[in-house]
Design a protein around this motif. Structure first.
Motif, mmCIF file in Angstrom:
data_model
loop_
_atom_site.group_PDB
_atom_site.id
_atom_site.type_symbol
_atom_site.label_atom_id
_atom_site.label_comp_id
_atom_site.label_asym_id
_atom_site.label_seq_id
_atom_site.Cartn_x
_atom_site.Cartn_y
_atom_site.Cartn_z
ATOM 1 N N LEU A 189 0.839 -1.188 0.000
ATOM 2 C CA LEU A 189 0.000 0.000 0.000
ATOM 3 C C LEU A 189 0.881 1.247 0.000
ATOM 4 O O LEU A 189 2.057 1.194 0.376
ATOM 5 C CB LEU A 189 -0.902 -0.008 1.239
ATOM 6 C CG LEU A 189 -1.943 -1.135 1.279
ATOM 7 C CD1 LEU A 189 -2.606 -1.195 2.636
ATOM 8 C CD2 LEU A 189 -2.973 -0.952 0.183
ATOM 9 N N ARG A 240 -11.142 3.366 6.542
ATOM 10 C CA ARG A 240 -10.697 2.755 5.287
ATOM 11 C C ARG A 240 -9.278 2.199 5.405
ATOM 12 O O ARG A 240 -8.997 1.083 4.937
ATOM 13 C CB ARG A 240 -10.776 3.770 4.156
ATOM 14 C CG ARG A 240 -10.392 3.183 2.788
ATOM 15 C CD ARG A 240 -10.690 4.130 1.655
ATOM 16 N NE ARG A 240 -9.964 5.384 1.747
ATOM 17 C CZ ARG A 240 -10.520 6.549 2.071
ATOM 18 N NH1 ARG A 240 -11.831 6.618 2.298
ATOM 19 N NH2 ARG A 240 -9.798 7.650 2.133
ATOM 20 N N GLU A 241 -8.389 2.957 6.041
ATOM 21 C CA GLU A 241 -7.007 2.497 6.179
ATOM 22 C C GLU A 241 -6.921 1.237 7.047
ATOM 23 O O GLU A 241 -6.145 0.319 6.754
ATOM 24 C CB GLU A 241 -6.130 3.605 6.772
ATOM 25 C CG GLU A 241 -5.853 4.762 5.821
ATOM 26 C CD GLU A 241 -4.826 4.399 4.752
ATOM 27 O OE1 GLU A 241 -4.162 3.347 4.874
ATOM 28 O OE2 GLU A 241 -4.690 5.176 3.797
ATOM 29 N N LEU A 265 -8.000 -1.674 4.993
ATOM 30 C CA LEU A 265 -6.982 -2.051 4.024
ATOM 31 C C LEU A 265 -5.798 -2.762 4.667
ATOM 32 O O LEU A 265 -5.268 -3.739 4.134
ATOM 33 C CB LEU A 265 -6.487 -0.807 3.288
ATOM 34 C CG LEU A 265 -7.419 -0.171 2.262
ATOM 35 C CD1 LEU A 265 -6.860 1.152 1.781
ATOM 36 C CD2 LEU A 265 -7.625 -1.114 1.083
ATOM 37 N N ARG A 266 -5.374 -2.271 5.841
ATOM 38 C CA ARG A 266 -4.143 -2.761 6.442
ATOM 39 C C ARG A 266 -4.384 -3.805 7.520
ATOM 40 O O ARG A 266 -3.454 -4.528 7.903
ATOM 41 C CB ARG A 266 -3.340 -1.587 7.010
ATOM 42 C CG ARG A 266 -2.970 -0.566 5.951
ATOM 43 C CD ARG A 266 -2.250 0.635 6.537
ATOM 44 N NE ARG A 266 -2.099 1.716 5.567
ATOM 45 C CZ ARG A 266 -1.066 1.844 4.730
ATOM 46 N NH1 ARG A 266 -0.102 0.944 4.753
ATOM 47 N NH2 ARG A 266 -0.996 2.858 3.874
#
Length: 327
Positions: free
Chosen positions: A196, A318-319, A322-323
């Motif tokens: 990312l 959102r982060e 994603l992570r």
């Protein structure tokens, strides 16, 4: 010839007796001391610098940001990778900081030692050799930050210190290590995954406390840190992301981002299995962000970097998806 830059920050690997009021070991050895004859025996050029001499319990963002900048300058000068040597107490957090902020495909490999050089069978030189070998291998490129320890190579996202004294302390349960070093070569078990975008580094960070749930917890400590000016909070919750009813009430009233991670040491937070007040699904309805597979300590690093970058709640959510999630 491959060139590797080595940044020494202190820790057990650099400690020697003397210089403390209790006659214990303290950080005294330089990067050149740590390398010894390794640099002359390896098929690579090694550039070393001592950037700090501290216990990793005193590690801070200013030191990490300075080390990151030095490493990037070495890459611009022709280095092919960076090795960071520090104490093990916060090594997993340092590794995740680099994993989140490292913009290059060149590897950054962290290592240290559990036994200081004055003890029988110290492990520092072996770990440093493993780190140098991993950093010099082209197959390490694009894997983000790595931890090389006890012949294993771990991904920063998964690695954790799991024992206070054993040399095999670092584990990547449940994912397992990425690979290991044998006969002077890295053997990777898994292909590299897409990375990312890097987050901006910080030299200072706003207050983001880590609060752990437990028996007879009614949310008093969480309320104290929220009233004390915290910019965000990470809750190390029970099981799959559960807290007491009182803690749930405090989360519902929070005006700053609250991230909920599992305190168990392995396994994710859930999203929609339980429905009682204080369950994962109720906390999500209250606006809490679930950390997924990220442990509480790494969740705190990610939240601090996101807040420093000015990210709002939707971007933070959102982060973390994603992570922290696997899909």
């Amino acid at each position: 010839m491959t060139r590797i830059a080595v940044a020494a920050l202190g820790g057990t690997i650099s400690m020697a007796p003397g210089g403390s009021i209790d006659n214990g070991v303290v950080p005294r050895l330089s990067a050149e001391d740590l390398l010894g004859e390794l640099g002359a025996r390896l098929p690579m050029e090694v550039v070393a610098a001592t950037l700090a001499g501290i216990s990793s319990s005193s590690m801070d963002y200013e030191t990490l940001s300075r080390t990151r900048q030095w490493g990037l300058e070495q890459l611009e000068a022709g280095a092919d990778g960076l090795v960071v040597v520090q104490g093990t107490d916060t090594l997993e957090e340092t590794a995740y900081f680099f994993d989140l902020t490292w913009p290059s495909e060149a590897p950054v490999v962290l290592t240290g030692a559990m036994r200081n050089p004055s003890l029988p069978s110290p492990d520092g030189q072996a770990n440093l050799l493993t780190a140098l070998t991993a950093a010099a291998d082209p197959r390490s490129r694009g894997r983000g930050a790595l931890v090389a320890f006890n012949d294993d190579v771990h991904a920063a996202r998964w690695v954790r210190k799991t024992h206070s004294t054993h040399v095999e302390t670092f584990s990547s349960r449940p994912a397992g290590p990425l690979g290991m070093v044998a006969e002077g070569a890295v053997h990777y078990f898994h292909p590299s995954s897409p990375r990312l975008p890097a987050l901006p580094p910080v030299s200072t960070a706003d207050l983001v406390p880590l609060v752990e749930s437990g028996l007879n917890d009614a949310g008093e400590l969480l309320r104290l840190v929220l009233d004390g000016g915290a910019r965000g909070v990470v809750v190390a919750a029970n099981g799959v992301g559960h807290v007491s009813a009182g803690t749930a009430d405090a989360i519902a009233a929070a005006e700053v981002p609250v991230v909920v991670a599992s305190r168990t040491g392995a396994g994710p937070t859930l999203r929609s299995t339980y429905g009682f007040h204080g369950s994962e699904s109720s906390l999500i309805r209250m606006g809490a962000t679930m950390a997924g597979w990220l442990c509480p300590r790494k969740s705190r690093i990610l939240l601090q970097l996101l807040l420093a970058a000015g990210r709002g709640r939707e971007e933070i959510e959102r982060e973390f998806r994603l992570r922290g999630d696997l899909d």
